[in-house]
Motif scaffolding. Structure first.
Motif, PDB file in Angstrom:
ATOM      1  N   SER A 132      49.465 -47.402 -12.442  1.00 58.29           N
ATOM      2  CA  SER A 132      48.883 -46.437 -13.391  1.00 58.29           C
ATOM      3  C   SER A 132      48.644 -45.085 -12.725  1.00 58.29           C
ATOM      4  N   ARG A 133      48.224 -45.117 -11.450  1.00 56.82           N
ATOM      5  CA  ARG A 133      47.941 -43.862 -10.744  1.00 56.82           C
ATOM      6  C   ARG A 133      49.222 -43.090 -10.452  1.00 56.82           C
ATOM      7  N   GLU A 134      50.315 -43.777 -10.202  1.00 54.78           N
ATOM      8  CA  GLU A 134      51.570 -43.118  -9.843  1.00 54.78           C
ATOM      9  C   GLU A 134      52.412 -42.716 -11.059  1.00 54.78           C
ATOM     10  N   THR A 135      52.027 -43.162 -12.242  1.00 60.57           N
ATOM     11  CA  THR A 135      52.783 -42.835 -13.454  1.00 60.57           C
ATOM     12  C   THR A 135      52.155 -41.615 -14.114  1.00 60.57           C
ATOM     13  N   ARG A 136      52.992 -40.677 -14.525  1.00 62.46           N
ATOM     14  CA  ARG A 136      52.490 -39.456 -15.163  1.00 62.46           C
ATOM     15  C   ARG A 136      52.192 -39.717 -16.632  1.00 62.46           C
ATOM     16  N   GLY A 137      51.383 -38.819 -17.221  1.00 61.72           N
ATOM     17  CA  GLY A 137      51.133 -38.870 -18.644  1.00 61.72           C
ATOM     18  C   GLY A 137      49.755 -39.401 -18.998  1.00 61.72           C
ATOM     19  N   PRO A 138      49.283 -39.085 -20.202  1.00 63.82           N
ATOM     20  CA  PRO A 138      47.942 -39.525 -20.629  1.00 63.82           C
ATOM     21  C   PRO A 138      47.839 -41.032 -20.840  1.00 63.82           C
ATOM     22  N   VAL A 139      48.932 -41.687 -21.205  1.00 63.13           N
ATOM     23  CA  VAL A 139      48.896 -43.135 -21.409  1.00 63.13           C
ATOM     24  C   VAL A 139      48.523 -43.835 -20.106  1.00 63.13           C
ATOM     25  N   ASP A 152      33.264 -54.255 -15.174  1.00 67.73           N
ATOM     26  CA  ASP A 152      32.182 -54.045 -16.132  1.00 67.73           C
ATOM     27  C   ASP A 152      32.419 -54.888 -17.382  1.00 67.73           C
ATOM     28  N   SER A 153      31.492 -54.761 -18.311  1.00 69.57           N
ATOM     29  CA  SER A 153      31.643 -55.476 -19.580  1.00 69.57           C
ATOM     30  C   SER A 153      32.751 -54.838 -20.400  1.00 69.57           C
ATOM     31  N   ILE A 154      33.281 -55.582 -21.362  1.00 66.06           N
ATOM     32  CA  ILE A 154      34.383 -55.083 -22.176  1.00 66.06           C
ATOM     33  C   ILE A 154      33.950 -53.895 -23.033  1.00 66.06           C
ATOM     34  N   GLU A 155      32.642 -53.859 -23.388  1.00 65.69           N
ATOM     35  CA  GLU A 155      32.142 -52.724 -24.183  1.00 65.69           C
ATOM     36  C   GLU A 155      32.167 -51.439 -23.353  1.00 65.69           C
ATOM     37  N   ASN A 156      31.771 -51.518 -22.095  1.00 61.90           N
ATOM     38  CA  ASN A 156      31.802 -50.337 -21.231  1.00 61.90           C
ATOM     39  C   ASN A 156      33.241 -49.871 -20.973  1.00 61.90           C
ATOM     40  N   ILE A 157      34.136 -50.836 -20.807  1.00 62.01           N
ATOM     41  CA  ILE A 157      35.546 -50.475 -20.595  1.00 62.01           C
ATOM     42  C   ILE A 157      36.100 -49.767 -21.832  1.00 62.01           C
ATOM     43  N   GLU A 158      35.783 -50.302 -22.996  1.00 63.44           N
ATOM     44  CA  GLU A 158      36.268 -49.685 -24.234  1.00 63.44           C
ATOM     45  C   GLU A 158      35.692 -48.292 -24.420  1.00 63.44           C
ATOM     46  N   ARG A 159      34.410 -48.130 -24.105  1.00 66.11           N
ATOM     47  CA  ARG A 159      33.770 -46.821 -24.227  1.00 66.11           C
ATOM     48  C   ARG A 159      34.398 -45.812 -23.267  1.00 66.11           C
ATOM     49  N   SER A 160      34.687 -46.260 -22.060  1.00 63.98           N
ATOM     50  CA  SER A 160      35.295 -45.376 -21.070  1.00 63.98           C
ATOM     51  C   SER A 160      36.704 -44.968 -21.497  1.00 63.98           C
ATOM     52  N   VAL A 161      37.486 -45.939 -21.974  1.00 66.25           N
ATOM     53  CA  VAL A 161      38.849 -45.630 -22.416  1.00 66.25           C
ATOM     54  C   VAL A 161      38.831 -44.673 -23.605  1.00 66.25           C
ATOM     55  N   THR A 162      37.907 -44.884 -24.555  1.00 65.40           N
ATOM     56  CA  THR A 162      37.816 -44.010 -25.730  1.00 65.40           C
ATOM     57  C   THR A 162      37.421 -42.595 -25.334  1.00 65.40           C
ATOM     58  N   TYR A 164      37.779 -41.079 -22.378  1.00 69.58           N
ATOM     59  CA  TYR A 164      38.846 -40.411 -21.629  1.00 69.58           C
ATOM     60  C   TYR A 164      40.042 -40.107 -22.533  1.00 69.58           C
ATOM     61  N   GLY A 165      40.254 -40.951 -23.545  1.00 66.21           N
ATOM     62  CA  GLY A 165      41.316 -40.659 -24.504  1.00 66.21           C
ATOM     63  C   GLY A 165      41.045 -39.385 -25.286  1.00 66.21           C
ATOM     64  N   SER A 166      39.779 -39.109 -25.611  1.00 66.80           N
ATOM     65  CA  SER A 166      39.428 -37.861 -26.296  1.00 66.80           C
ATOM     66  C   SER A 166      39.717 -36.655 -25.409  1.00 66.80           C
ATOM     67  N   VAL A 167      39.437 -36.798 -24.114  1.00 68.17           N
ATOM     68  CA  VAL A 167      39.735 -35.701 -23.178  1.00 68.17           C
ATOM     69  C   VAL A 167      41.236 -35.440 -23.107  1.00 68.17           C
ATOM     70  N   GLN A 168      42.018 -36.507 -23.045  1.00 67.21           N
ATOM     71  CA  GLN A 168      43.469 -36.343 -22.979  1.00 67.21           C
ATOM     72  C   GLN A 168      44.035 -35.757 -24.277  1.00 67.21           C
ATOM     73  N   MET A 255      48.940 -43.555 -27.027  1.00 66.35           N
ATOM     74  CA  MET A 255      47.680 -43.759 -26.311  1.00 66.35           C
ATOM     75  C   MET A 255      46.821 -44.820 -26.998  1.00 66.35           C
ATOM     76  N   GLU A 256      46.717 -44.745 -28.319  1.00 65.31           N
ATOM     77  CA  GLU A 256      45.898 -45.719 -29.039  1.00 65.31           C
ATOM     78  C   GLU A 256      46.477 -47.131 -28.921  1.00 65.31           C
ATOM     79  N   GLU A 257      47.786 -47.238 -29.082  1.00 63.18           N
ATOM     80  CA  GLU A 257      48.419 -48.548 -28.985  1.00 63.18           C
ATOM     81  C   GLU A 257      48.291 -49.126 -27.572  1.00 63.18           C
ATOM     82  N   SER A 258      48.457 -48.278 -26.575  1.00 62.54           N
ATOM     83  CA  SER A 258      48.353 -48.741 -25.184  1.00 62.54           C
ATOM     84  C   SER A 258      46.927 -49.151 -24.849  1.00 62.54           C
ATOM     85  N   ALA A 259      45.937 -48.410 -25.366  1.00 59.41           N
ATOM     86  CA  ALA A 259      44.545 -48.760 -25.093  1.00 59.41           C
ATOM     87  C   ALA A 259      44.195 -50.124 -25.688  1.00 59.41           C
TER      88      ALA A 259
END
Length: 275
Positions: A132-139, A152-162, A164-168, A255-259
Motif C-alpha cells: 500500500s505504501r509503495e503504490t500511488r494513488g488515493p486508493v 484497533d477496533s473495527i469502528e476506529n478503523i472505519e472512522r480512520s478510513v472515512t 482520510y477518504g474525505s481528505v483524498q 475509493m469507496e469500493e476499496s474501503a
C-alpha cells in the motif's frame, strides 16, 4: 482553383495562338494583317488577365483560419479580447494540471485490493502495508491508513478510513473551483466588451449626427465579437471540466469500493484471530 485558372489561361493562349497562325498564313492584306494584330493583342490581353488571376489566387488563399482569427481578435477590441484569451489560457492550465494529477491517481483498484485481501487472509500484514505504501494513488493511501490501525477496533478503523477518504476527495477536487471561475468569467468579459462596444458605437453615431446603417452595423459587429469569443472559451473549458468531474467520480467510486473490501478483509482476519 489555381489549376483551373492556369488551365483556362493555357487553353485561351493556345486558341488565340492558333487563330493568329491561321490568319498569318492567309493571303497578305491590310485587313488580314489588322485581324492578325487584333487577335494577337487579344491573346496577350487574355494571357495577362489569366496570369494576373493566377497571381492573385495564392493571396486569396493566404487568408486562412489563423489570419481570420487574428483579424477578428483585433476588431473585437484587443483589450477585452486579451482578457478573454487570458481566461482561456489560465483555465486550460488548471484543466491540464487536474487531468495529469487524476491520470496519475488511477490504478487497477480491483487487482490491488485483491492482492491485499490475499495478504491479509494469509496474515502478511507487513507485506500488505509495504504494498500500500509503495503504490500511488488515493486508493492505496486509504488502504494504508486502515492497515496502520489494524490492531484497533473495527469502528476506529472505519472512522480512520472515512476521514482520510474525505481528505483524498478534497485533494482530487483541488483547483476545480478556479476552472468554474474562468468558465463564468469568459462570457461575462465578453458581455462586458459587448456593452462597452455598443456604447462606443452610439458615440460614433452621435458624432456622425446620422443613424447610418453602415455605422450601426460596424459598431454592433465589433461589439458582438467579444461575446462570441467569450462563449467559445466557456464551451471549451466546460468540456474539459466535465471530463475532470467524470474522472473524479470514477476515482471516488474506486475509493469507496476499496474501503468496503478492505474493512471486510480486516473483519475476517480479526474473527479468524479470535477463533
Amino acid at each position: 482553383m489555381r489549376k483551373l485558372i492556369a488551365l483556362f489561361a493555357i487553353i485561351t493562349t493556345l486558341t488565340f495562338s492558333c487563330l493568329t497562325t491561321v490568319s498569318a498564313q492567309a493571303p497578305a492584306g491590310s485587313g488580314v494583317a489588322a485581324s492578325a494584330d487584333t487577335l494577337s493583342d487579344e491573346a496577350l490581353d487574355a494571357t495577362g488577365v489569366a496570369d494576373a488571376a493566377v497571381a492573385k489566387a495564392p493571396a486569396a488563399k493566404d487568408t486562412g483560419f489563423h489570419q481570420s482569427l487574428k483579424r477578428k481578435f483585433i476588431e473585437g477590441n484587443a483589450g477585452f479580447m486579451s482578457l478573454v484569451a487570458l481566461a482561456l489560457v489560465l483555465g486550460l492550465a488548471f484543466c491540464i494540471e487536474r487531468i495529469i494529477y487524476l491520470s496519475l491517481s488511477e490504478i487497477d483498484a480491483k487487482r490491488f485490493v485483491g492482492k491485499l485481501e490475499d495478504m491479509i487472509a494469509a496474515g502478511e500484514i507487513e507485506q500488505a502495508k509495504s504494498l500500500s505504501r509503495e503504490t500511488r494513488g488515493p486508493v492505496a493511501s486509504i488502504c494504508y491508513q486502515g492497515l496502520l490501525r489494524i490492531d484497533d477496533s473495527i469502528e476506529n478503523i472505519e472512522r480512520s478510513v472515512t476521514s482520510y477518504g474525505s481528505v483524498q476527495s478534497a485533494n482530487l477536487e483541488k483547483g476545480c473551483s478556479w476552472i468554474t471561475l474562468f468558465i463564468a468569467m469568459a462570457p461575462s468579459l465578453g458581455f462586458l466588451g459587448t456593452v462597452i462596444g455598443m456604447v462606443m458605437a452610439f458615440d460614433q453615431i452621435q458624432e456622425a449626427g446620422d443613424i447610418s446603417p453602415t455605422i450601426v452595423a460596424a459598431g454592433m459587429k465589433v461589439a458582438l465579437i467579444t461575446t462570441i469569443f467569450g462563449i467559445i472559451v466557456a464551451l471549451v473549458l466546460q468540456v474539459f471540466y466535465n471530463y475532470i468531474l467524470s474522472k473524479i467520480e470514477h476515482i471516488t467510486a474506486q475509493m469507496e469500493e476499496s474501503a468496503i473490501s478492505l474493512l471486510d478483509a480486516i473483519m475476517k482476519f480479526k474473527l479468524k484471530g479470535d477463533a
